[in-house]
Design a protein around this motif. Structure first.
Motif, PDB file in Angstrom:
ATOM      1  N   ARG A 124       5.035  -2.494  10.408  1.00 51.57           N
ATOM      2  CA  ARG A 124       4.447  -2.578   9.064  1.00 51.57           C
ATOM      3  C   ARG A 124       3.959  -1.224   8.555  1.00 51.57           C
ATOM      4  O   ARG A 124       3.689  -1.064   7.359  1.00 51.57           O
ATOM      5  N   THR A 125       3.835  -0.228   9.469  1.00 45.33           N
ATOM      6  CA  THR A 125       3.432   1.107   9.024  1.00 45.33           C
ATOM      7  C   THR A 125       4.626   1.960   8.593  1.00 45.33           C
ATOM      8  O   THR A 125       4.442   3.000   7.962  1.00 45.33           O
ATOM      9  N   LEU A 126       5.826   1.537   8.933  1.00 47.37           N
ATOM     10  CA  LEU A 126       6.996   2.384   8.710  1.00 47.37           C
ATOM     11  C   LEU A 126       7.404   2.532   7.244  1.00 47.37           C
ATOM     12  O   LEU A 126       7.838   3.624   6.846  1.00 47.37           O
ATOM     13  N   PRO A 127       7.309   1.476   6.410  1.00 50.11           N
ATOM     14  CA  PRO A 127       7.656   1.686   4.993  1.00 50.11           C
ATOM     15  C   PRO A 127       6.819   2.776   4.336  1.00 50.11           C
ATOM     16  O   PRO A 127       7.333   3.583   3.561  1.00 50.11           O
ATOM     17  N   LEU A 128       5.528   2.805   4.667  1.00 49.29           N
ATOM     18  CA  LEU A 128       4.664   3.832   4.086  1.00 49.29           C
ATOM     19  C   LEU A 128       5.050   5.225   4.573  1.00 49.29           C
ATOM     20  O   LEU A 128       4.964   6.198   3.827  1.00 49.29           O
ATOM     21  N   ALA A 129       5.497   5.311   5.826  1.00 51.98           N
ATOM     22  CA  ALA A 129       5.847   6.614   6.409  1.00 51.98           C
ATOM     23  C   ALA A 129       6.936   7.314   5.618  1.00 51.98           C
ATOM     24  O   ALA A 129       6.938   8.544   5.499  1.00 51.98           O
ATOM     25  N   VAL A 130       7.897   6.547   5.078  1.00 48.45           N
ATOM     26  CA  VAL A 130       9.010   7.166   4.352  1.00 48.45           C
ATOM     27  C   VAL A 130       8.697   7.332   2.867  1.00 48.45           C
ATOM     28  O   VAL A 130       9.534   7.847   2.122  1.00 48.45           O
ATOM     29  N   THR A 171       2.529   0.551  -2.137  1.00 48.73           N
ATOM     30  CA  THR A 171       2.731   1.990  -2.315  1.00 48.73           C
ATOM     31  C   THR A 171       4.224   2.296  -2.385  1.00 48.73           C
ATOM     32  O   THR A 171       4.677   3.050  -3.258  1.00 48.73           O
ATOM     33  N   LEU A 172       4.989   1.715  -1.492  1.00 44.97           N
ATOM     34  CA  LEU A 172       6.436   1.913  -1.494  1.00 44.97           C
ATOM     35  C   LEU A 172       7.053   1.402  -2.797  1.00 44.97           C
ATOM     36  O   LEU A 172       7.921   2.061  -3.384  1.00 44.97           O
ATOM     37  N   PHE A 173       6.585   0.264  -3.268  1.00 44.85           N
ATOM     38  CA  PHE A 173       7.087  -0.293  -4.530  1.00 44.85           C
ATOM     39  C   PHE A 173       6.774   0.648  -5.695  1.00 44.85           C
ATOM     40  O   PHE A 173       7.637   0.905  -6.553  1.00 44.85           O
ATOM     41  N   LEU A 174       5.554   1.185  -5.729  1.00 46.97           N
ATOM     42  CA  LEU A 174       5.176   2.122  -6.791  1.00 46.97           C
ATOM     43  C   LEU A 174       6.080   3.353  -6.758  1.00 46.97           C
ATOM     44  O   LEU A 174       6.534   3.825  -7.810  1.00 46.97           O
ATOM     45  N   ILE A 175       6.357   3.867  -5.581  1.00 45.56           N
ATOM     46  CA  ILE A 175       7.220   5.048  -5.462  1.00 45.56           C
ATOM     47  C   ILE A 175       8.638   4.740  -5.941  1.00 45.56           C
ATOM     48  O   ILE A 175       9.266   5.560  -6.620  1.00 45.56           O
ATOM     49  N   LEU A 176       9.135   3.546  -5.629  1.00 48.08           N
ATOM     50  CA  LEU A 176      10.465   3.150  -6.098  1.00 48.08           C
ATOM     51  C   LEU A 176      10.511   3.051  -7.623  1.00 48.08           C
ATOM     52  O   LEU A 176      11.471   3.513  -8.257  1.00 48.08           O
TER      53      LEU A 176
END
Length: 302
Positions: A11-17, A286-291
């Protein structure tokens, strides 16, 4: 394999990228993008995150932080699923793979770069590996002194974004440090939630995270500040970059609104078990916002 997958903390990996994606999106919007560099940067970052998770598992157990009082998000070494010796070996092997992946990335991205640029990136790579391990491992881990927030902001925000952007474009500009900072603030927000969840046990074991230093109530105020600072950075980017604000740019609210929901829902009366799901929520949003942000930059660059 399940025990190793759990120890890697998926669950920490999506944020890592996140910062890698952000840097690639910004580069693509400038018309400069190499898929091989993007993939290698992603692989290197994932390996660094897994290394950090393995080292954290080992370090917190060795230093007595992961003990019988920890009831939420139990760790692999703590529960005996993985021995200390196995985890030490995993840390060494993962660090080696991260270093090799990083070297391949630099070779591909900096083939024609001067030696000083090579030296800078190589230094940052070694520092990334050292930071991943030293967060909780050793006699004086910096994570126990409340310095983890600064490290996460730098490596998962500024360095991840700007480094990726430079490898793709061979250039930097001040405006890109706004979304890079936004990504950094949200990465720190995940760490702060982790520390808020573990605050009671951290107080007992002497792990002086930011919430331990300022208290749980102010820890939640700090959490909300991180959300607001991130939102401000993403909204300010087009103005700093001289991009005309159009209807497409205003679609950023689609990515911002889920963060606002987190801001509204979190409060200081929450228990460790209630806080825990918000780590994954913050990482994924956070990942969604970046996308969303990345898609907007590409659309407005056409």
């Amino acid at each position: 394999m399940n025990r190793w997958v759990d120890a890697a903390r998926p669950r920490t990996l999506p944020l890592a990228v996140g910062s890698i994606l952000l840097g690639n999106f910004l580069a693509y919007a400038q018309g400069k993008f190499d898929l091989s560099i993007a993939l290698l940067a992603t692989l290197t970052t994932l390996l660094l995150q897994i290394l950090s998770n393995f080292a954290n598992d080992l370090g917190d157990f060795s230093n007595g932080v992961d003990n019988a009082d920890r009831k939420v998000a139990l760790r692999a070494v703590q529960t005996g699923k993985i021995s200390q010796e196995e985890m030490k070996a995993a840390v060494i092997i993962t660090a080696a793979f991260a270093f090799l992946s990083g070297l391949a990335l630099l070779y591909l991205g900096l083939k024609d770069a001067p030696l000083e640029v090579w030296g800078t990136f190589l230094g940052l790579g070694v520092a990334s590996i050292a930071a991943a391990i030293a967060y909780t491992v050793g006699k004086r881990p910096y994570g126990y002194m409340g310095l983890g927030d600064l490290s996460v902001f730098l490596f998962f925000g500024l360095i991840g974004t700007a480094g990726t952007y430079y490898l793709q474009t061979f250039s930097l500009n001040l405006a890109l440090f706004l979304p890079a900072s936004g990504c950094g603030f949200l990465s720190v927000a995940v760490l702060n939630l982790n520390n808020l969840r573990d605050i009671e046990n951290d107080i007992k074991t002497g792990k002086n995270s930011i919430p331990v230093r300022i208290g749980k109530t102010f820890g939640f105020y700090y959490q909300k500040f991180l959300y607001l600072a991130a939102i401000t950075c993403f909204y300010a980017y087009p103005f700093a970059a001289g991009i005309k604000v159009t209807g497409v740019q205003q679609l950023l609210i689609v990515g911002i609104y889920p963060i606002i929901q987190l801001f509204r829902e979190l409060h200081s009366g929450m228990s460790a078990a209630q806080i825990d799901p918000y780590l994954k929520k913050t990482a994924l949003r956070t990942l969604f916002l970046i996308l969303v942000f990345g898609a907007i930059q590409i659309l407005t660059s056409q």
